[in-house]
Design a protein around this motif. Structure first.
Motif, PDB file in Angstrom:
ATOM      1  N   ILE A  63     -48.317  -9.922   0.923  1.00  0.00           N
ATOM      2  CA  ILE A  63     -47.461  -8.745   0.848  1.00  0.00           C
ATOM      3  C   ILE A  63     -46.155  -9.063   1.579  1.00  0.00           C
ATOM      4  O   ILE A  63     -46.148  -9.799   2.566  1.00  0.00           O
ATOM      5  CB  ILE A  63     -48.158  -7.529   1.493  1.00  0.00           C
ATOM      6  CG1 ILE A  63     -49.337  -7.070   0.634  1.00  0.00           C
ATOM      7  CG2 ILE A  63     -47.194  -6.371   1.702  1.00  0.00           C
ATOM      8  CD1 ILE A  63     -48.944  -6.616  -0.763  1.00  0.00           C
ATOM      9  N   SER A  64     -45.059  -8.481   1.109  1.00  0.00           N
ATOM     10  CA  SER A  64     -43.748  -8.723   1.698  1.00  0.00           C
ATOM     11  C   SER A  64     -43.224  -7.490   2.426  1.00  0.00           C
ATOM     12  O   SER A  64     -43.661  -6.368   2.160  1.00  0.00           O
ATOM     13  CB  SER A  64     -42.743  -9.126   0.607  1.00  0.00           C
ATOM     14  OG  SER A  64     -43.110 -10.357   0.012  1.00  0.00           O
ATOM     15  N   VAL A  65     -42.295  -7.729   3.329  1.00  0.00           N
ATOM     16  CA  VAL A  65     -41.623  -6.650   4.063  1.00  0.00           C
ATOM     17  C   VAL A  65     -40.139  -6.967   4.135  1.00  0.00           C
ATOM     18  O   VAL A  65     -39.758  -8.119   4.392  1.00  0.00           O
ATOM     19  CB  VAL A  65     -42.187  -6.502   5.492  1.00  0.00           C
ATOM     20  CG1 VAL A  65     -41.332  -5.542   6.328  1.00  0.00           C
ATOM     21  CG2 VAL A  65     -43.635  -6.018   5.463  1.00  0.00           C
ATOM     22  N   THR A  66     -39.311  -5.966   3.889  1.00  0.00           N
ATOM     23  CA  THR A  66     -37.883  -6.108   4.144  1.00  0.00           C
ATOM     24  C   THR A  66     -37.500  -5.220   5.317  1.00  0.00           C
ATOM     25  O   THR A  66     -38.092  -4.162   5.540  1.00  0.00           O
ATOM     26  CB  THR A  66     -37.035  -5.723   2.914  1.00  0.00           C
ATOM     27  OG1 THR A  66     -37.367  -4.401   2.490  1.00  0.00           O
ATOM     28  CG2 THR A  66     -37.253  -6.710   1.777  1.00  0.00           C
ATOM     29  N   TYR A  67     -36.505  -5.671   6.073  1.00  0.00           N
ATOM     30  CA  TYR A  67     -36.003  -4.953   7.239  1.00  0.00           C
ATOM     31  C   TYR A  67     -34.528  -5.276   7.393  1.00  0.00           C
ATOM     32  O   TYR A  67     -34.005  -6.194   6.731  1.00  0.00           O
ATOM     33  CB  TYR A  67     -36.786  -5.350   8.496  1.00  0.00           C
ATOM     34  CG  TYR A  67     -36.744  -6.844   8.811  1.00  0.00           C
ATOM     35  CD1 TYR A  67     -35.828  -7.365   9.716  1.00  0.00           C
ATOM     36  CD2 TYR A  67     -37.619  -7.727   8.199  1.00  0.00           C
ATOM     37  CE1 TYR A  67     -35.783  -8.717  10.012  1.00  0.00           C
ATOM     38  CE2 TYR A  67     -37.590  -9.084   8.477  1.00  0.00           C
ATOM     39  CZ  TYR A  67     -36.671  -9.578   9.382  1.00  0.00           C
ATOM     40  OH  TYR A  67     -36.631 -10.925   9.659  1.00  0.00           O
ATOM     41  N   ASP A  68     -33.836  -4.538   8.251  1.00  0.00           N
ATOM     42  CA  ASP A  68     -32.409  -4.756   8.450  1.00  0.00           C
ATOM     43  C   ASP A  68     -32.211  -5.707   9.635  1.00  0.00           C
ATOM     44  O   ASP A  68     -32.427  -5.319  10.789  1.00  0.00           O
ATOM     45  CB  ASP A  68     -31.704  -3.433   8.730  1.00  0.00           C
ATOM     46  CG  ASP A  68     -30.184  -3.569   8.791  1.00  0.00           C
ATOM     47  OD1 ASP A  68     -29.687  -4.706   8.904  1.00  0.00           O
ATOM     48  OD2 ASP A  68     -29.496  -2.530   8.736  1.00  0.00           O
ATOM     49  N   PRO A  69     -31.790  -6.951   9.386  1.00  0.00           N
ATOM     50  CA  PRO A  69     -31.624  -7.912  10.476  1.00  0.00           C
ATOM     51  C   PRO A  69     -30.444  -7.600  11.385  1.00  0.00           C
ATOM     52  O   PRO A  69     -30.278  -8.250  12.425  1.00  0.00           O
ATOM     53  CB  PRO A  69     -31.427  -9.244   9.742  1.00  0.00           C
ATOM     54  CG  PRO A  69     -30.803  -8.854   8.440  1.00  0.00           C
ATOM     55  CD  PRO A  69     -31.429  -7.527   8.086  1.00  0.00           C
ATOM     56  N   ASN A  70     -29.639  -6.611  11.001  1.00  0.00           N
ATOM     57  CA  ASN A  70     -28.549  -6.163  11.877  1.00  0.00           C
ATOM     58  C   ASN A  70     -29.024  -5.117  12.894  1.00  0.00           C
ATOM     59  O   ASN A  70     -28.265  -4.745  13.788  1.00  0.00           O
ATOM     60  CB  ASN A  70     -27.410  -5.573  11.036  1.00  0.00           C
ATOM     61  CG  ASN A  70     -26.773  -6.596  10.135  1.00  0.00           C
ATOM     62  OD1 ASN A  70     -26.424  -7.689  10.572  1.00  0.00           O
ATOM     63  ND2 ASN A  70     -26.617  -6.258   8.864  1.00  0.00           N
ATOM     64  N   VAL A  71     -30.281  -4.674  12.723  1.00  0.00           N
ATOM     65  CA  VAL A  71     -30.859  -3.681  13.639  1.00  0.00           C
ATOM     66  C   VAL A  71     -31.991  -4.288  14.458  1.00  0.00           C
ATOM     67  O   VAL A  71     -32.058  -4.110  15.674  1.00  0.00           O
ATOM     68  CB  VAL A  71     -31.365  -2.451  12.860  1.00  0.00           C
ATOM     69  CG1 VAL A  71     -32.048  -1.452  13.799  1.00  0.00           C
ATOM     70  CG2 VAL A  71     -30.212  -1.781  12.123  1.00  0.00           C
ATOM     71  N   VAL A  72     -32.904  -5.001  13.784  1.00  0.00           N
ATOM     72  CA  VAL A  72     -34.072  -5.554  14.463  1.00  0.00           C
ATOM     73  C   VAL A  72     -34.247  -7.027  14.114  1.00  0.00           C
ATOM     74  O   VAL A  72     -33.703  -7.529  13.124  1.00  0.00           O
ATOM     75  CB  VAL A  72     -35.360  -4.787  14.086  1.00  0.00           C
ATOM     76  CG1 VAL A  72     -35.305  -3.361  14.581  1.00  0.00           C
ATOM     77  CG2 VAL A  72     -35.606  -4.846  12.579  1.00  0.00           C
ATOM     78  N   SER A  73     -35.048  -7.703  14.935  1.00  0.00           N
ATOM     79  CA  SER A  73     -35.401  -9.108  14.726  1.00  0.00           C
ATOM     80  C   SER A  73     -36.908  -9.234  14.774  1.00  0.00           C
ATOM     81  O   SER A  73     -37.561  -8.675  15.668  1.00  0.00           O
ATOM     82  CB  SER A  73     -34.754  -9.977  15.812  1.00  0.00           C
ATOM     83  OG  SER A  73     -35.190 -11.323  15.726  1.00  0.00           O
TER      84      SER A  73
END
Length: 255
Positions: A63-73
């Protein structure tokens, strides 16, 4: 890493046998697919969030996840009861590529793009690991660590295959919303990822039949007073047989 993932999946297929009840495969067919869910928790004191992924009980899959790398790492990975596996994080630098998450966390390089893919499996099923040769799988839920409070839940109740940890970037305010999407990627990213899927031991569910889930929240988001349990039947067009089988699966998970 693609070759490693392929070898693991082939090993699972070769050694799987008949350890999973046929009813679970029938559930997937009756429902026309499967649904993902997610639970988001926070620990403001250390500026971290935990994202738990809850697919319908699989024996193995990804399964995949996308996130905002400008907010979290991304900063960690934890597998749920009865599962093991590995993750690949997508980076940019000399092109866009996937690398093992543990290797990246041990010695960071490149720039996170905001995509991670987790492959999970039952160690006993493929003949290695601490549960090799054990009895029926013991899946269940991941409890957020001490100091974390749950702030968002989305999708149908299921079992927890894994949890990912994310750190807020030092310059990002506590009230900034972090958004996460848990989904099945069709395998078309420039980094060369393979298509996600779920397999319950009798039926493989491809990416285009797996419904996504999205959760969001900030370090200032209020804790949920009670974690809601979504209806067992939430996908349109599910038959009465599918409803009964889903209830049976939920009882098995809770046992």
């Amino acid at each position: 890493m693609r070759s490693i993932r392929s070898v693991v999946v082939l090993a699972i297929v070769g050694c799987l046998g008949l350890s999973v009840q046929t009813a679970e495969g029938a559930l997937a067919q009756a429902a026309g697919g499967s649904g993902l869910s997610g639970t988001l928790s926070k620990n403001k004191a250390i500026r971290k969030q935990q994202l738990i992924a809850d697919p319908t009980e699989p024996v193995y899959g990804s399964i995949s996840v996308t996130y905002d790398p400008n907010v979290v790492s991304i900063s960690g990975l934890l597998f749920g009861p009865g599962y093991n596996g590995f993750a690949q994080v997508e980076l940019s630098g000399d092109g866009t590529f996937l690398t093992d998450l543990n290797d990246y966390l041990a010695e960071p390089f490149g720039t996170q793009t905001g995509y991670v893919q987790v492959t999970f499996f039952e160690p006993g099923v493929i003949g290695f690991g601490p549960s090799a040769g054990a009895g029926p799988s013991t899946h269940g839920q991941i409890t957020p660590p001490v100091g974390y409070t749950t702030t968002a839940v989305a999708g149908p109740a299921a079992v927890d295959t894994h949890a990912l940890f994310f750190d807020y970037l030092p310059t990002v305010p506590d009230n900034t919303i972090a958004r996460y999407t848990i989904f099945a990627d069709p395998g078309t990213r420039n980094s060369g990822n393979e298509a996600d899927f779920l397999n319950d031991g009798t039926t493989e569910i491809p990416a285009n039949q797996i419904a996504p889930a999205s959760v969001s929240g900030s370090l200032d988001s209020p804790a949920l007073s009670a974690v809601p349990v979504p209806p067992a039947v939430w996908m349109g067009g599910i038959t009465m047989l599918g409803s009964l089988l889903y209830g049976k699966l939920r009882r098995r998970v809770a046992a």
